[in-house]
Design a protein around this motif. Structure first.
Motif, mmCIF file in Angstrom:
data_model
loop_
_atom_site.group_PDB
_atom_site.id
_atom_site.type_symbol
_atom_site.label_atom_id
_atom_site.label_comp_id
_atom_site.label_asym_id
_atom_site.label_seq_id
_atom_site.Cartn_x
_atom_site.Cartn_y
_atom_site.Cartn_z
ATOM 1 N N GLY A 1 83.283 -0.992 -61.332
ATOM 2 C CA GLY A 1 81.936 -1.527 -61.489
ATOM 3 C C GLY A 1 80.949 -0.668 -60.724
ATOM 4 O O GLY A 1 81.258 0.441 -60.308
ATOM 5 N N LYS A 2 79.745 -1.206 -60.545
ATOM 6 C CA LYS A 2 78.709 -0.481 -59.805
ATOM 7 C C LYS A 2 79.067 -0.383 -58.336
ATOM 8 O O LYS A 2 79.927 -1.115 -57.847
ATOM 9 C CB LYS A 2 77.367 -1.202 -59.956
ATOM 10 N N VAL A 3 78.363 0.507 -57.627
ATOM 11 C CA VAL A 3 78.579 0.607 -56.186
ATOM 12 C C VAL A 3 78.435 -0.775 -55.562
ATOM 13 O O VAL A 3 77.730 -1.632 -56.088
ATOM 14 C CB VAL A 3 77.626 1.622 -55.525
ATOM 15 N N ALA A 4 79.114 -0.949 -54.420
ATOM 16 C CA ALA A 4 79.195 -2.291 -53.840
ATOM 17 C C ALA A 4 78.929 -2.261 -52.346
ATOM 18 O O ALA A 4 78.905 -1.197 -51.716
ATOM 19 C CB ALA A 4 80.586 -2.854 -54.112
ATOM 20 N N CYS A 5 78.775 -3.437 -51.796
ATOM 21 C CA CYS A 5 78.678 -3.578 -50.350
ATOM 22 C C CYS A 5 79.981 -3.049 -49.747
ATOM 23 O O CYS A 5 81.056 -3.286 -50.286
ATOM 24 C CB CYS A 5 78.517 -5.044 -49.978
ATOM 25 N N VAL A 6 79.878 -2.352 -48.638
ATOM 26 C CA VAL A 6 81.063 -1.738 -48.034
ATOM 27 C C VAL A 6 81.739 -2.679 -47.045
ATOM 28 O O VAL A 6 82.959 -2.794 -47.037
ATOM 29 C CB VAL A 6 80.704 -0.403 -47.356
ATOM 30 N N ARG A 7 80.982 -3.379 -46.235
ATOM 31 C CA ARG A 7 81.560 -4.258 -45.215
ATOM 32 C C ARG A 7 80.977 -5.661 -45.338
ATOM 33 O O ARG A 7 79.761 -5.818 -45.514
ATOM 34 C CB ARG A 7 81.302 -3.709 -43.822
ATOM 35 N N LEU B 1 85.202 -20.484 -56.255
ATOM 36 C CA LEU B 1 84.744 -20.440 -57.637
ATOM 37 C C LEU B 1 83.276 -20.864 -57.628
ATOM 38 O O LEU B 1 82.970 -22.029 -57.346
ATOM 39 C CB LEU B 1 85.593 -21.400 -58.481
ATOM 40 N N VAL B 2 82.396 -19.922 -57.897
ATOM 41 C CA VAL B 2 80.956 -20.170 -57.765
ATOM 42 C C VAL B 2 80.300 -19.991 -59.128
ATOM 43 O O VAL B 2 80.264 -18.888 -59.664
ATOM 44 C CB VAL B 2 80.330 -19.226 -56.715
ATOM 45 N N GLU B 3 79.792 -21.089 -59.680
ATOM 46 C CA GLU B 3 79.154 -21.051 -61.002
ATOM 47 C C GLU B 3 77.810 -20.352 -60.983
ATOM 48 O O GLU B 3 77.420 -19.734 -61.958
ATOM 49 C CB GLU B 3 79.005 -22.473 -61.548
ATOM 50 N N ASP B 4 77.072 -20.485 -59.865
ATOM 51 C CA ASP B 4 75.748 -19.876 -59.734
ATOM 52 C C ASP B 4 75.633 -19.259 -58.350
ATOM 53 O O ASP B 4 75.433 -19.978 -57.364
ATOM 54 C CB ASP B 4 74.656 -20.923 -59.951
ATOM 55 N N VAL B 5 75.789 -17.948 -58.272
ATOM 56 C CA VAL B 5 75.784 -17.295 -56.964
ATOM 57 C C VAL B 5 74.445 -17.458 -56.244
ATOM 58 O O VAL B 5 74.399 -17.440 -55.015
ATOM 59 C CB VAL B 5 76.159 -15.795 -57.064
ATOM 60 N N HIS B 6 73.364 -17.646 -56.991
ATOM 61 C CA HIS B 6 72.054 -17.786 -56.369
ATOM 62 C C HIS B 6 71.927 -19.115 -55.631
ATOM 63 O O HIS B 6 71.064 -19.256 -54.761
ATOM 64 C CB HIS B 6 70.944 -17.625 -57.401
ATOM 65 N N ALA B 7 72.789 -20.069 -55.947
ATOM 66 C CA ALA B 7 72.787 -21.357 -55.258
ATOM 67 C C ALA B 7 73.772 -21.392 -54.093
ATOM 68 O O ALA B 7 73.844 -22.390 -53.380
ATOM 69 C CB ALA B 7 73.130 -22.475 -56.257
ATOM 70 N N PHE B 8 74.526 -20.300 -53.901
ATOM 71 C CA PHE B 8 75.515 -20.255 -52.815
ATOM 72 C C PHE B 8 74.824 -19.800 -51.533
ATOM 73 O O PHE B 8 74.287 -18.690 -51.478
ATOM 74 C CB PHE B 8 76.650 -19.291 -53.176
ATOM 75 N N PRO B 9 74.846 -20.633 -50.480
ATOM 76 C CA PRO B 9 74.191 -20.245 -49.223
ATOM 77 C C PRO B 9 74.792 -18.958 -48.659
ATOM 78 O O PRO B 9 76.005 -18.836 -48.530
ATOM 79 C CB PRO B 9 74.475 -21.424 -48.294
ATOM 80 N N GLY B 10 73.941 -17.996 -48.382
ATOM 81 C CA GLY B 10 74.388 -16.750 -47.785
ATOM 82 C C GLY B 10 74.982 -15.749 -48.761
ATOM 83 O O GLY B 10 75.579 -14.759 -48.349
ATOM 84 N N HIS B 11 74.803 -15.983 -50.058
ATOM 85 C CA HIS B 11 75.337 -15.050 -51.053
ATOM 86 C C HIS B 11 74.799 -13.646 -50.799
ATOM 87 O O HIS B 11 73.628 -13.451 -50.494
ATOM 88 C CB HIS B 11 74.953 -15.501 -52.466
ATOM 89 N N ILE B 12 75.683 -12.656 -50.915
ATOM 90 C CA ILE B 12 75.297 -11.261 -50.735
ATOM 91 C C ILE B 12 75.108 -10.659 -52.122
ATOM 92 O O ILE B 12 76.061 -10.577 -52.898
ATOM 93 C CB ILE B 12 76.381 -10.479 -49.968
ATOM 94 N N ALA B 13 73.901 -10.251 -52.437
ATOM 95 C CA ALA B 13 73.593 -9.732 -53.774
ATOM 96 C C ALA B 13 73.774 -8.218 -53.811
ATOM 97 O O ALA B 13 72.823 -7.460 -53.669
ATOM 98 C CB ALA B 13 72.179 -10.127 -54.171
ATOM 99 N N CYS B 14 75.010 -7.787 -54.009
ATOM 100 C CA CYS B 14 75.258 -6.344 -54.163
ATOM 101 C C CYS B 14 74.723 -5.872 -55.518
ATOM 102 O O CYS B 14 74.237 -4.761 -55.638
ATOM 103 C CB CYS B 14 76.748 -6.050 -54.055
#
Length: 164
Positions: free
Chosen positions: A72-78, A97-110
């Motif tokens: 896939g695309k480049v990603a977060c390293v750590r 299992l996360v249906e909507d990552v934008h609703a997950f607290p602290g989601h990292i948007a790589c």
């Protein structure tokens, strides 16, 4: 791409993927080669993914994951165990299992295109070695059948691999 349009088709697809994983790993036990091959197999076989790969427990820094083989695309390293979906999986050693990552607290948007995520712990001999992360641009792409299917696939990987 495998047909995953119904629960029955999904079960059949995961059974086929297990056979393919055994074939790809047959005769090779190197952990790095097997993680790379496994990731390529999944990414090129499972529909509606925009990222698939491993984050491995960092041997030098406790409670941190470091990027491993992926497609896939480049990603977060750590990723700290305290951050994001991968961190939650590492911290709890439970499938996330996360249906909507934008609703997950602290989601990292790589990748801002990702909408849903499935992360599974990679446990070898009772020890967390990393996580297997799957992202999709579709909301609610993953369900409990996917989680069970990938748990079975990871079992094939774990038993077919020599770990450092």
């Amino acid at each position: 791409m495998l047909d995953m349009s119904s629960p029955q088709a999904k079960r059949e697809a995961y059974a086929l993927l297990q056979k393919q994983a055994r074939a790809v790993l047959h005769g090779e036990r190197d952990w790095l080669a097997n993680l790379a091959q496994f990731t390529a197999l999944v990414f090129n076989s499972v529909p509606d993914l925009n990222w698939a790969g491993f984050y491995l427990v960092n041997a030098r820094k406790e409670r941190e994951l470091v990027l491993g083989p992926f497609q896939g695309k480049v990603a977060c390293v750590r990723i700290a165990f305290e951050r994001g979906v991968c961190g939650a999986c590492a911290r709890t050693q439970q499938v996330q299992l996360v249906e909507d990552v934008h609703a997950f607290p602290g989601h990292i948007a790589c990748d801002s295109a990702s909408r849903s995520e499935l992360v599974l712990p990679l446990i070898v001999d009772g020890r967390l070695r990393g996580v297997f992360d799957l992202d999709s641009p579709l909301p609610a792409r993953f369900d409990a059948d996917d989680a069970r299917g990938f748990e079975a696939l990871l079992s094939v990987l774990v038993t077919g691999t020599d770990w450092p």
